[in-house]
Write a protein that holds these residues in place. Structure first.
Motif, short mmCIF file in Angstrom:
data_model
loop_
_atom_site.label_atom_id
_atom_site.label_comp_id
_atom_site.label_asym_id
_atom_site.label_seq_id
_atom_site.Cartn_x
_atom_site.Cartn_y
_atom_site.Cartn_z
N PRO A 1 68.11 58.21 105.12
CA PRO A 1 68.40 56.79 104.83
C PRO A 1 67.50 55.88 105.67
CG PRO A 1 70.44 58.02 105.05
CD PRO A 1 69.34 58.97 105.43
N GLY A 2 66.94 54.87 105.00
CA GLY A 2 66.10 53.90 105.70
C GLY A 2 64.62 54.26 105.72
N ASP A 3 64.26 55.48 105.32
CA ASP A 3 62.84 55.85 105.28
C ASP A 3 62.10 54.97 104.28
OD1 ASP A 3 62.92 57.79 107.21
OD2 ASP A 3 63.03 59.48 105.81
N ALA A 4 60.89 54.57 104.65
CA ALA A 4 60.14 53.65 103.79
C ALA A 4 59.34 54.41 102.75
CB ALA A 4 59.20 52.81 104.65
N VAL A 5 59.53 53.98 101.50
CA VAL A 5 58.79 54.57 100.38
C VAL A 5 58.05 53.44 99.66
CG1 VAL A 5 58.98 55.84 98.21
CG2 VAL A 5 60.52 56.38 100.10
N LEU A 6 56.78 53.67 99.38
CA LEU A 6 55.98 52.66 98.69
C LEU A 6 55.89 53.00 97.20
CD1 LEU A 6 53.07 52.24 101.28
CD2 LEU A 6 55.25 51.00 101.13
N VAL A 7 56.00 51.98 96.38
CA VAL A 7 55.95 52.17 94.92
C VAL A 7 55.09 51.08 94.30
CG1 VAL A 7 58.27 53.21 94.82
CG2 VAL A 7 58.02 50.74 94.51
N GLU A 8 54.74 51.31 93.03
CA GLU A 8 54.11 50.25 92.26
C GLU A 8 55.20 49.26 91.82
OE1 GLU A 8 51.17 52.49 89.35
OE2 GLU A 8 52.84 53.75 89.99
N ALA A 9 54.80 48.06 91.49
CA ALA A 9 55.77 47.09 90.95
C ALA A 9 55.16 46.50 89.69
CB ALA A 9 56.04 45.97 91.97
N PRO A 10 55.72 46.81 88.53
CA PRO A 10 56.93 47.60 88.28
C PRO A 10 56.66 49.11 88.35
CG PRO A 10 55.98 46.89 86.20
CD PRO A 10 55.13 46.27 87.28
N THR A 11 57.76 49.87 88.36
CA THR A 11 57.63 51.33 88.36
C THR A 11 58.75 51.98 87.56
OG1 THR A 11 57.22 53.26 89.78
CG2 THR A 11 58.94 51.75 90.50
N TYR A 12 58.72 53.30 87.49
CA TYR A 12 59.66 54.08 86.67
C TYR A 12 61.10 53.88 87.17
CZ TYR A 12 61.83 58.42 84.88
OH TYR A 12 62.65 59.35 84.30
N LEU A 13 61.94 53.41 86.27
CA LEU A 13 63.31 53.04 86.62
C LEU A 13 64.10 54.19 87.26
CD1 LEU A 13 65.87 51.27 86.43
CD2 LEU A 13 66.02 51.90 84.03
N ALA A 14 64.01 55.38 86.68
CA ALA A 14 64.83 56.48 87.20
C ALA A 14 64.32 56.98 88.56
CB ALA A 14 64.90 57.62 86.19
#
Ligand SMILES: Cc1ncc(COP(=O)(O)O)c(C=O)c1O
Length: 407
Positions: free
Chosen positions: A113-126
């Motif tokens: 919990p709390g670990d940082a994850v980077l994603v695109e915006a927008p990204t895959y909902l699931a």
């Protein structure tokens, strides 16, 4: 009794949008919402024969199997990936119950919990749902037409001490966008520099509209595994879009140590994926021209995408803006800035058409005037009607807003 849900369950969330989309199953509604491949393209006869063959040898196709997956299928998938520029052997690979399970198990094994994850915006909902369930701190990285912006990526890595980067860099869900080779190299280099693992999710990469050799940029996993250095990319793919989703078979490729750890998590989750489905897929690969089939469905999907795109261009939808995707199953549409597509959706459903409002694909700061349109599942002859229903919905939405403004 009040059910004492865990924190993880509370973080799964349910949205109003999902409730509205439930109404769109069946009936007279043309749904551009689901992420479904076209059933009429499924290789039904070949799949039927493959199951018959898998069951014809003896009863072992109905027995428990290895957690890692049916070895001949692992070897066959590894050989396909190697031919696609992602060098892999059977030991680098775990077969999973769809790529969705691969995403879930990787996150389960990596994230506290709390670990940082980077994603695109927008990204895959699931994927957002999975990350939410493990209570990751999700941060978006800005992108342009070529993919994630290296400068912003570097700032986000440093600011949040990112542990993992999740991306769909080829024919993205929901945007259809594809990163350039240069961006892939830059992202890989930065993630290596700062020790950030990359989870590359590639369910659509083989559904490419341009058949010219070399038109498709290499998978980040291919660049990573060919570089000779220590591997930092975990890669997932699936038979869902190139054969059929019901076979529920995907794969995960990565450093062997991580694969062994994820296999333990898989054992706890479901012991192994269905033996009969994996054996049937193996038989299918032996006797069916899968690459020829992929070329055929890609051509069909390309034609369907062009039909949707030309319909949108000719439409009266206000300020409709989009880019034609070069593959995959989705087109990302922006409308005039005042239109909130989540509020437009009930009007659309009323008119008999459905889409997914763009806001659900963002962890934060959504662009409210966007929507995801699927072009693979709806019979192409219904597309003009779908677009005119959407135009009607916008007209009613605008009329309602004007009445409210006067009141
Ligand atoms: C980006 C992405 N990843 C993963 C999946 C999961 O696919 P499956 O579990 O069927 O392999 C999907 C399905 O639509 C998807 O769009």
């Amino acid at each position: 009794m009040k059910i004492p849900y865990s924190q993880a369950a509370q973080h799964l969330g349910s949205s109003a949008v999902r409730e509205i989309l439930k109404l769109t199953q069946g009936g007279n509604i043309i749904s551009l919402a689901g992420g479904l491949p076209a059933e009429e393209t499924f290789p039904l006869e070949a799949v039927r024969e493959a199951y018959a063959q898998a069951l014809s040898v003896d009863a072992s196709a109905l027995q428990y199997g290895l957690t890692e997956g049916y070895t001949p299928l692992r070897e066959a998938v590894a050989a396909r990936l190697t031919a696609q520029g992602i060098p892999a052997g059977a030991d680098d690979l775990l077969l999973t119950t769809g790529s969705q399970q691969a995403i879930d198990l990787v996150c389960k094994m990596l994230l506290d919990p709390g670990d940082a994850v980077l994603v695109e915006a927008p990204t895959y909902l699931a994927a957002l749902q999975v990350l939410g369930s493990y209570r990751a701190a999700i941060h978006a990285v800005e992108s342009d037409d070529e993919g994630m912006l290296p400068d912003h990526l570097e700032r986000q890595i440093l600011q949040w001490k990112a542990k993992l980067l999740y991306a769909v860099p080829t024919f993205n869900n929901p945007t259809g966008a594809t990163w350039s080779r240069k961006r892939r190299e830059q992202v890989l280099e930065l993630c290596r520099k700062y020790g950030v693992l990359i989870l590359e999710d590639n369910p659509y990469g083989e559904i490419a509209f341009d058949e010219t050799p070399g038109a498709r940029p290499p998978a980040i996993a291919g660049l990573d595994r060919s570089s000779g250095g220590e591997s930092i990319v975990v890669y997932t793919g699936t038979f869902s879009k190139i054969v059929a989703p019901a076979l529920r078979t995907g794969w995960l490729v990565g450093p062997q140590e991580l694969i062994r750890t994820v296999a333990k998590a898989k054992q706890a989750a479901d012991l192994h994926s269905s033996t009969i489905d994996q054996r049937a897929l193996y038989e299918l690969l032996q006797r069916f021209d899968l690459d020829g089939h992929i070329r055929r469905i890609s051509r069909e999907y390309h034609a369907r995408m062009l039909r949707l795109a030309s319909g949108l261009r000719a439409s009266a939808l206000p300020d409709a803006a989009f880019r034609e995707p070069a593959g995959g199953m989705f087109l990302w549409l922006a409308l005039a800035g005042h239109i909130r597509t989540a509020e437009l959706l009930p009007y659309a459903v009323e008119q008999g058409v459905a889409f997914v409002p763009g806001e659900v694909f963002y962890a934060a700061g959504p662009l409210h005037n966007t929507m995801r349109l699927n072009f693979t599942h709806t019979p192409p002859e219904l597309v003009p009607l779908a677009i005119s229903r959407l135009e009607q919905a916008v007209a009613q939405y605008d009329a309602h807003r004007r009445t409210e403004a006067r009141a």
